[in-house]
Structure formats: C-alpha cells, structure tokens
Design a protein around this motif. Sequence first.
Motif, PDB file in Angstrom:
ATOM      1  N   ALA A   1       1.689 -14.673  -9.665  1.00 43.77           N
ATOM      2  CA  ALA A   1       1.829 -14.475  -8.225  1.00 43.77           C
ATOM      3  C   ALA A   1       2.011 -12.997  -7.915  1.00 43.77           C
ATOM      4  O   ALA A   1       1.553 -12.508  -6.879  1.00 43.77           O
ATOM      5  N   GLN A   2       2.684 -12.300  -8.800  1.00 41.54           N
ATOM      6  CA  GLN A   2       2.775 -10.844  -8.722  1.00 41.54           C
ATOM      7  C   GLN A   2       2.983 -10.313 -10.128  1.00 41.54           C
ATOM      8  O   GLN A   2       3.584 -10.966 -10.974  1.00 41.54           O
ATOM      9  N   SER A   3       2.436  -9.138 -10.381  1.00 41.72           N
ATOM     10  CA  SER A   3       2.525  -8.568 -11.716  1.00 41.72           C
ATOM     11  C   SER A   3       2.746  -7.068 -11.623  1.00 41.72           C
ATOM     12  O   SER A   3       2.317  -6.414 -10.671  1.00 41.72           O
ATOM     13  N   THR A   4       3.453  -6.549 -12.626  1.00 38.52           N
ATOM     14  CA  THR A   4       3.739  -5.118 -12.710  1.00 38.52           C
ATOM     15  C   THR A   4       3.335  -4.616 -14.089  1.00 38.52           C
ATOM     16  O   THR A   4       3.653  -5.242 -15.108  1.00 38.52           O
ATOM     17  N   MET A   5       2.613  -3.500 -14.110  1.00 41.68           N
ATOM     18  CA  MET A   5       2.145  -2.914 -15.350  1.00 41.68           C
ATOM     19  C   MET A   5       2.643  -1.477 -15.460  1.00 41.68           C
ATOM     20  O   MET A   5       2.546  -0.720 -14.495  1.00 41.68           O
ATOM     21  N   ILE A   6       3.177  -1.130 -16.607  1.00 43.29           N
ATOM     22  CA  ILE A   6       3.547   0.253 -16.899  1.00 43.29           C
ATOM     23  C   ILE A   6       2.540   0.780 -17.906  1.00 43.29           C
ATOM     24  O   ILE A   6       2.479   0.314 -19.050  1.00 43.29           O
ATOM     25  N   VAL A   7       1.730   1.741 -17.464  1.00 40.55           N
ATOM     26  CA  VAL A   7       0.678   2.306 -18.301  1.00 40.55           C
ATOM     27  C   VAL A   7       1.163   3.668 -18.805  1.00 40.55           C
ATOM     28  O   VAL A   7       1.375   4.591 -18.011  1.00 40.55           O
ATOM     29  N   THR A   8       1.339   3.777 -20.100  1.00 39.33           N
ATOM     30  CA  THR A   8       1.792   5.024 -20.712  1.00 39.33           C
ATOM     31  C   THR A   8       0.604   5.705 -21.380  1.00 39.33           C
ATOM     32  O   THR A   8      -0.112   5.087 -22.184  1.00 39.33           O
ATOM     33  N   TYR A   9       0.399   6.966 -21.064  1.00 36.99           N
ATOM     34  CA  TYR A   9      -0.737   7.722 -21.575  1.00 36.99           C
ATOM     35  C   TYR A   9      -0.325   8.559 -22.780  1.00 36.99           C
ATOM     36  O   TYR A   9       0.853   8.885 -22.968  1.00 36.99           O
ATOM     37  N   LYS A  10      -1.302   8.898 -23.588  1.00 34.18           N
ATOM     38  CA  LYS A  10      -1.033   9.641 -24.818  1.00 34.18           C
ATOM     39  C   LYS A  10      -0.463  11.024 -24.556  1.00 34.18           C
ATOM     40  O   LYS A  10       0.221  11.588 -25.417  1.00 34.18           O
ATOM     41  N   ASP A  11      -0.718  11.583 -23.371  1.00 37.83           N
ATOM     42  CA  ASP A  11      -0.166  12.907 -23.044  1.00 37.83           C
ATOM     43  C   ASP A  11       1.213  12.825 -22.397  1.00 37.83           C
ATOM     44  O   ASP A  11       1.767  13.843 -21.973  1.00 37.83           O
ATOM     45  N   GLY A  12       1.766  11.614 -22.309  1.00 38.27           N
ATOM     46  CA  GLY A  12       3.118  11.454 -21.778  1.00 38.27           C
ATOM     47  C   GLY A  12       3.205  11.032 -20.326  1.00 38.27           C
ATOM     48  O   GLY A  12       4.291  10.712 -19.835  1.00 38.27           O
TER      49      GLY A  12
ATOM     50  N   VAL B   1       2.914   8.600 -17.077  1.00 40.85           N
ATOM     51  CA  VAL B   1       3.205   7.181 -16.891  1.00 40.85           C
ATOM     52  C   VAL B   1       2.728   6.741 -15.512  1.00 40.85           C
ATOM     53  O   VAL B   1       2.978   7.422 -14.512  1.00 40.85           O
ATOM     54  N   ALA B   2       2.049   5.603 -15.466  1.00 38.35           N
ATOM     55  CA  ALA B   2       1.625   5.002 -14.198  1.00 38.35           C
ATOM     56  C   ALA B   2       2.288   3.643 -14.060  1.00 38.35           C
ATOM     57  O   ALA B   2       2.192   2.803 -14.958  1.00 38.35           O
ATOM     58  N   ILE B   3       2.972   3.435 -12.937  1.00 39.45           N
ATOM     59  CA  ILE B   3       3.634   2.163 -12.657  1.00 39.45           C
ATOM     60  C   ILE B   3       2.820   1.467 -11.575  1.00 39.45           C
ATOM     61  O   ILE B   3       2.750   1.928 -10.431  1.00 39.45           O
ATOM     62  N   CYS B   4       2.189   0.362 -11.954  1.00 35.58           N
ATOM     63  CA  CYS B   4       1.222  -0.304 -11.088  1.00 35.58           C
ATOM     64  C   CYS B   4       1.681  -1.723 -10.764  1.00 35.58           C
ATOM     65  O   CYS B   4       2.158  -2.433 -11.647  1.00 35.58           O
ATOM     66  N   SER B   5       1.520  -2.126  -9.516  1.00 35.14           N
ATOM     67  CA  SER B   5       1.895  -3.493  -9.159  1.00 35.14           C
ATOM     68  C   SER B   5       0.916  -4.087  -8.167  1.00 35.14           C
ATOM     69  O   SER B   5       0.335  -3.394  -7.331  1.00 35.14           O
ATOM     70  N   GLY B   6       0.754  -5.405  -8.294  1.00 35.83           N
ATOM     71  CA  GLY B   6      -0.075  -6.157  -7.359  1.00 35.83           C
ATOM     72  C   GLY B   6       0.584  -7.489  -7.081  1.00 35.83           C
ATOM     73  O   GLY B   6       1.174  -8.095  -7.978  1.00 35.83           O
ATOM     74  N   GLY B   7       0.517  -7.943  -5.844  1.00 35.92           N
ATOM     75  CA  GLY B   7       1.184  -9.186  -5.498  1.00 35.92           C
ATOM     76  C   GLY B   7       0.489  -9.929  -4.390  1.00 35.92           C
ATOM     77  O   GLY B   7      -0.308  -9.360  -3.630  1.00 35.92           O
ATOM     78  N   THR B   8       0.820 -11.216  -4.262  1.00 36.34           N
ATOM     79  CA  THR B   8       0.130 -12.099  -3.329  1.00 36.34           C
ATOM     80  C   THR B   8       1.054 -12.761  -2.313  1.00 36.34           C
ATOM     81  O   THR B   8       0.591 -13.549  -1.501  1.00 36.34           O
ATOM     82  N   GLY B   9       2.352 -12.421  -2.355  1.00 33.23           N
ATOM     83  CA  GLY B   9       3.289 -13.117  -1.482  1.00 33.23           C
ATOM     84  C   GLY B   9       4.104 -12.230  -0.578  1.00 33.23           C
ATOM     85  O   GLY B   9       5.126 -12.657  -0.021  1.00 33.23           O
ATOM     86  N   GLY B  10       3.675 -10.994  -0.378  1.00 33.70           N
ATOM     87  CA  GLY B  10       4.398 -10.071   0.493  1.00 33.70           C
ATOM     88  C   GLY B  10       3.531  -8.878   0.819  1.00 33.70           C
ATOM     89  O   GLY B  10       2.584  -8.562   0.097  1.00 33.70           O
ATOM     90  N   LEU B  11       3.857  -8.213   1.908  1.00 33.57           N
ATOM     91  CA  LEU B  11       3.070  -7.067   2.362  1.00 33.57           C
ATOM     92  C   LEU B  11       3.674  -5.770   1.827  1.00 33.57           C
ATOM     93  O   LEU B  11       4.879  -5.550   1.940  1.00 33.57           O
ATOM     94  N   SER B  12       2.842  -4.909   1.242  1.00 33.87           N
ATOM     95  CA  SER B  12       3.319  -3.625   0.724  1.00 33.87           C
ATOM     96  C   SER B  12       2.706  -2.471   1.504  1.00 33.87           C
ATOM     97  O   SER B  12       1.799  -2.654   2.318  1.00 33.87           O
ATOM     98  N   ASP B  13       3.170  -1.264   1.214  1.00 36.15           N
ATOM     99  CA  ASP B  13       2.655  -0.084   1.930  1.00 36.15           C
ATOM    100  C   ASP B  13       1.313   0.399   1.377  1.00 36.15           C
ATOM    101  O   ASP B  13       0.678   1.268   1.957  1.00 36.15           O
ATOM    102  N   ARG B  14       0.889  -0.132   0.230  1.00 32.34           N
ATOM    103  CA  ARG B  14      -0.413   0.164  -0.386  1.00 32.34           C
ATOM    104  C   ARG B  14      -0.540   1.627  -0.824  1.00 32.34           C
ATOM    105  O   ARG B  14      -1.646   2.120  -1.044  1.00 32.34           O
TER     106      ARG B  14
END
Length: 322
Positions: free
Chosen positions: A205-216, A218-231
Amino acid sequence: MKMGILACGGIAGIMADTISHMEQVEMVAAGARDYERAKKFADQYGFKRAYGSYEELVADEEVELIYVASPHSHHYEHIKLCLEHGKHVLCEKAFTVNAKQAEEVLKLAKEKNLLLTEAMWVRYIPMCETLKEVIASGVIGEISTLTANLHYVIDGNERIYKPELAGGALLDVGIYALTFASICFGDDVARITSDAVMFDTGVDAQSTMIVTYKDGKVAICSGGTGGLSDRQGILYGRQGMIVVENINNFESIKVYNLNRELVKTYEAPPQISGYEYEVEACLKAIRAGKTECDEMPHAETVLMMKRMDGIRESLKIRYPFE
C-alpha cells in the motif's frame, strides 16, 4: 505519424487530448475491449476509427505508432501484440511487470527493427535536462542526500490492490521516486533497503526505499496509495538545497542558500500536458531508424525493472502469474 491508442482509460484520455494538439500526429484509431467504449473515446477525441478489440487495432495497416495504455499487468502481452503486427510502440510505465518480460520484448523490437520505448514521461520533459544542469553547476555544493515522494489517494482502485493486476505502490508511484533518484544521482548503486505497509492482498500500500550509492550519496524514496503528499524532490547540499515541485512533472526548480533564502527559480515552459515530449521523441527516433529513444534508453528501462524486482523480492511481493 499515424497513431493509435490501445486501451481507452483515463491516462489514454490525457494522451489523446495531447496528440490532438500536435500537428505532426494523425489520430487514426482507438481500441478497447468493447466497441462502444472505443467508439465513445474515438468520437470524443477525434480518432478516425474505433475497434472493439486490440487485435483489430493492431491489424489496421494505417497505424504506425501505438500508445499502450493498459494496466501494466498486461503490457507484456500488448507490447508483443503490437510488435508482431509491425507497429512501433510507446508503452506506459511500469514498462512491464518484471525485468524478464522487459528484456524479451526489447529483444523482439530490435529483431523487428521497431521502436519500443517506455513512457516514463519525466525523462523526456525539458525540465529534466534543466535539473541535471542545475545540479552539475555546483550551485548548492557537494550533495549528500535527496528525498523524493509521490503519494496519491488511489487505494480504492482495483489495479492498485489486486496481485493479479500486478498491484502495489511500487510499480505505480514508487517508480517515480526511484526515477527521480536515478536522474539526480545516476545508477552506481551500492545497495537498496526497503520496507512497506501491505494491503491484505499481499501487495504494498506504501513503500519506502533507501538507495545508497557507491560514492556515499543517499536517496530516500517513497510511494503510497492512501494519502496525499507534496510530491517534492529535495536535494541537500553543503551550500544550500534544491527543491523540485512535483516529481511526477517538474513544475519548478527552486534553489535555496544556506540561510534557506530563495536565490533562483526555474519554471517549467508551457506545455500541452507534458506527454507531448515523449511522442516527439518517438517521432524523432522512428525517423532516424532507431529502436530506442535517447531520452529513455532500453538499458535504463531494464535496470529500473531489475531494481524493482529486487525490492519486491526483499518485501516478499510475488505476483500469481510469475
């Protein structure tokens, strides 16, 4: 370019309205699973013909390029159907359900010397290049982190919660957050960790991903289907921050200094809907005899599908037809 649309849902309507304003596109045919739906759609947007099956649509010899707008659970079979009938294809995201399907249809397109590209529209819009240029300018110094979110209230739609339709937040909206990270930080990823809140059906229903890159980075990514976000997509640097309004169609890019004072704003140019850029890219590639668009290379499509395959595996999400 003579164009057809396969499946006549909401997103197809946006594309149909868009190409109705493009002089270089001729609206030839629309196809749906029943004729009345297709006829209503064709009449509304100005297509010359309507078909009550996808097989009839792809058999239309006048159609050169087909926009596949069906649910992504069906993209694989519909892409193959179009390619096997000699049609160039612009297919909505998520491109397929998994990387195996993506690799198979991309191979088929190359064998038949036909264009096949993913309609990940933010990769085609002019503001994508603008964002890359702003980042490369070093205006906020060394960047360590970004956050990106895309949440809508869409959990009542069966394509979102049904496993048999390859449902879940990841393939529908999470892909945009992951794509934003890829645009900004590239693809030299060290690891991805993820977590999710599940529907009772077993998809996210909603998921969060932490993407860590080899150069250090970090990207914190989220997507969801049950609430409105600021995008928003926000990049954090040593000399300030960059705020992108709407990672689903970059409306503006704002640069702030260390005092959080706005120092520069980049506004998106006027557009029909934003979909026109992916169509223009298709026309350019087809005329050049290419099987992929420069803006959305096949390798990038496969890489993102593999990335989402890995995330789904970590979340124990598996569709019944896999």
